[in-house]
Design an enzyme around this catalytic site. Sequence first.
Site, PDB file in Angstrom:
ATOM      1  N   GLY A  49      -3.415   1.020  -5.538  1.00  0.00           N
ATOM      2  CA  GLY A  49      -4.600   1.556  -6.538  1.00  0.00           C
ATOM      3  C   GLY A  49      -3.392   2.216  -7.394  1.00  0.00           C
ATOM      4  O   GLY A  49      -2.569   1.497  -8.158  1.00  0.00           O
ATOM      5  N   CYS A  81       1.622  -0.753  -1.614  1.00  0.00           N
ATOM      6  CA  CYS A  81       1.602  -0.548  -3.016  1.00  0.00           C
ATOM      7  C   CYS A  81       1.569   0.988  -3.405  1.00  0.00           C
ATOM      8  O   CYS A  81       2.380   1.638  -3.212  1.00  0.00           O
ATOM      9  CB  CYS A  81       0.585  -1.466  -3.750  1.00  0.00           C
ATOM     10  SG  CYS A  81       1.131  -1.907  -5.330  1.00  0.00           S
ATOM     11  N   HIS A 179      -0.013  -6.386  -1.742  1.00  0.00           N
ATOM     12  CA  HIS A 179      -1.145  -6.244  -1.348  1.00  0.00           C
ATOM     13  C   HIS A 179      -1.598  -7.049  -0.062  1.00  0.00           C
ATOM     14  O   HIS A 179      -2.234  -8.236  -0.407  1.00  0.00           O
ATOM     15  CB  HIS A 179      -2.075  -6.506  -2.523  1.00  0.00           C
ATOM     16  CG  HIS A 179      -1.939  -5.536  -3.403  1.00  0.00           C
ATOM     17  ND1 HIS A 179      -2.747  -4.482  -3.507  1.00  0.00           N
ATOM     18  CD2 HIS A 179      -1.238  -5.178  -4.548  1.00  0.00           C
ATOM     19  CE1 HIS A 179      -2.646  -3.711  -4.513  1.00  0.00           C
ATOM     20  NE2 HIS A 179      -1.406  -3.900  -5.169  1.00  0.00           N
ATOM     21  N   GLU A 181      -3.749  -7.090   1.764  1.00  0.00           N
ATOM     22  CA  GLU A 181      -5.185  -7.191   1.961  1.00  0.00           C
ATOM     23  C   GLU A 181      -5.867  -8.309   1.087  1.00  0.00           C
ATOM     24  O   GLU A 181      -6.916  -8.488   1.401  1.00  0.00           O
ATOM     25  CB  GLU A 181      -5.914  -5.627   1.770  1.00  0.00           C
ATOM     26  CG  GLU A 181      -5.890  -5.313   0.388  1.00  0.00           C
ATOM     27  CD  GLU A 181      -4.273  -4.980  -0.251  1.00  0.00           C
ATOM     28  OE1 GLU A 181      -3.692  -5.040   0.252  1.00  0.00           O
ATOM     29  OE2 GLU A 181      -4.823  -4.620  -1.490  1.00  0.00           O
TER      30      GLU A 181
HETATM   31  N1  LIG Z   1      -1.016  -2.096  -7.368  1.00  0.00           N
HETATM   32  C1  LIG Z   1      -0.633  -0.950  -7.096  1.00  0.00           C
HETATM   33  O1  LIG Z   1      -1.113  -0.202  -6.047  1.00  0.00           O
HETATM   34  C2  LIG Z   1       0.238  -0.494  -8.186  1.00  0.00           C
HETATM   35  C3  LIG Z   1       0.710   0.934  -7.911  1.00  0.00           C
HETATM   36  C4  LIG Z   1       0.782   1.799  -9.097  1.00  0.00           C
HETATM   37  N2  LIG Z   1       1.645   1.005 -10.137  1.00  0.00           N
HETATM   38  C5  LIG Z   1       1.264   3.267  -9.189  1.00  0.00           C
HETATM   39  O2  LIG Z   1       2.252   3.356  -9.479  1.00  0.00           O
HETATM   40  O3  LIG Z   1       0.494   3.724  -8.202  1.00  0.00           O
END
Ligand SMILES: NC(=O)CC[C@H](N)C(=O)O
Length: 200
Positions: A49, A81, A179, A181
């Site tokens: 996220g 992520c 990811h 998931e």
């Molecule tokens: N898809 C993602 O979870 C991206 C991470 C996002 N760029 C962050 O710094 O939180």
Amino acid sequence: MSAVRVGVLSLQGDVREHLRMLEESGATAITVRRVGELESVDALVVPGGESTTIDKLSRAFDLRDPIRQRITEGMPVLGTCAGMIMLADRIVGGIAGQQTFGGIDMTVRRNAFGRQIDSFETDLEVDGLDEPLHAVFIRGPWVESCGAGVEVLATVDRGEAGVHPVVVRHGPLLAASFHPELGTDHRLHQMFVDDVRARA
Ligand SMILES: NC(=O)CC[C@H](N)C(=O)O
């Protein structure tokens, strides 16, 4: 054999996909937004996220300190992520005042893969998995450096930008830059759930 109970931190990010992968891996999966829910789980997933938002909301929901406490006590956590960023002891490229839960002795770089390749897919060799894992990277972090206690399970070679760890494990904490998931392959979640079960 009773099912292990795994929570998905549900403040922001792609929660539903993780719930499904966990169930497919034989766990009972629940959403976690409150301390009582956190207390009821054997392990936690911190989804992708936006790490800045997950950080702010975890503090607003009074979950940050309880999560840090459970990590200190040895609760297994899978961070993907933005979730990987949340598990890092140190970050580069964060916004002013950005905090993490910490737990993994590593420095991660946010949005590390640069503008042209900030989203890409690749088949990744991961230690412990017999076949490559199809990995979807969406503005993910990479591991800039990590301590001796951290096992590197997979790396990505970005040519001139270097070779960087993208799956790491530090005791009960597992983190991936991408990811896992998304799609139908639940082997990384299975690896996590098997480890949770072995520790329960
Ligand atoms: N898809 C993602 O979870 C991206 C991470 C996002 N760029 C962050 O710094 O939180």
